[in-house]
Design an enzyme around this catalytic site. Sequence first.
Site, PDB file in Angstrom:
ATOM      1  N   CYS A  70       0.945  -1.151  -0.156  1.00 17.52           N
ATOM      2  CA  CYS A  70       0.176  -0.134  -0.050  1.00 17.52           C
ATOM      3  C   CYS A  70       0.649   1.239   0.151  1.00 17.52           C
ATOM      4  O   CYS A  70       2.106   1.050  -0.498  1.00 17.52           O
ATOM      5  CB  CYS A  70      -1.167  -0.175   1.253  1.00 17.52           C
TER       6      CYS A  70
HETATM    7  C1  RB5 Z   1      -4.027   5.382   0.590  1.00 18.60           C
HETATM    8  O1  RB5 Z   1      -5.186   4.993   1.051  1.00 18.60           O
HETATM    9  C2  RB5 Z   1      -3.151   4.953   2.020  1.00 18.60           C
HETATM   10  O2  RB5 Z   1      -3.712   5.395   3.177  1.00 18.60           O
HETATM   11  C3  RB5 Z   1      -2.891   3.587   2.007  1.00 18.60           C
HETATM   12  O3  RB5 Z   1      -2.326   2.960   0.713  1.00 18.60           O
HETATM   13  C4  RB5 Z   1      -1.980   3.013   3.262  1.00 18.60           C
HETATM   14  O4  RB5 Z   1      -0.765   3.729   2.967  1.00 18.60           O
HETATM   15  C5  RB5 Z   1      -2.600   2.824   4.435  1.00 18.60           C
HETATM   16  O5  RB5 Z   1      -1.892   2.295   5.305  1.00 18.60           O
END
Ligand code: RB5
Length: 152
Positions: A70
């Site tokens: 993420c």
């Molecule tokens: C984007 O939604 C971001 O918050 C996600 O990719 C992540 O970094 C969350 O922990």
Amino acid sequence: MPAWRIVVGSDDAGFDYKEIIKRDLEGNDAVVSVADVGVDADGHTNYPTIATTAAEMVARGEADRAILICGTGLGVAVAANKVRGIRAVTAHDSFSVERSVLSNNAQVLCMGQRVVGIEQARRNVREWLTYVFDEASASNDKVQEICAYEAQ
Ligand code: RB5
């Protein structure tokens, strides 16, 4: 040589790295299968759904390990750890990646596309595939404590 079944997943903030790492895994002799739980190029599924879907595949024995990407590598780890039996970590450096397996028997490696460079991320995955937890090691007692807590 291990024959890993790997599941990969990301939200849109981790999509580019997920695709690169997926291709690396598909070309790695130690990997027999790569499942992709999304997102796809125009996908916007939130990270908790992706992370728990991948973690459930590991928990059910359909995959041996998961890689989750993420923005930070944090949210996917928090979400994956909600799945019973899963030990997910965020790790961006070689030492932490090694210890995540050898000390913690983590099956899920999480990284952040906004945090680590792609070449370090790719190296982390290559190295991660070479580590196997030793149940006869002193670390096993501690991992078993975690499992016992979870079973309460
Ligand atoms: C984007 O939604 C971001 O918050 C996600 O990719 C992540 O970094 C969350 O922990």
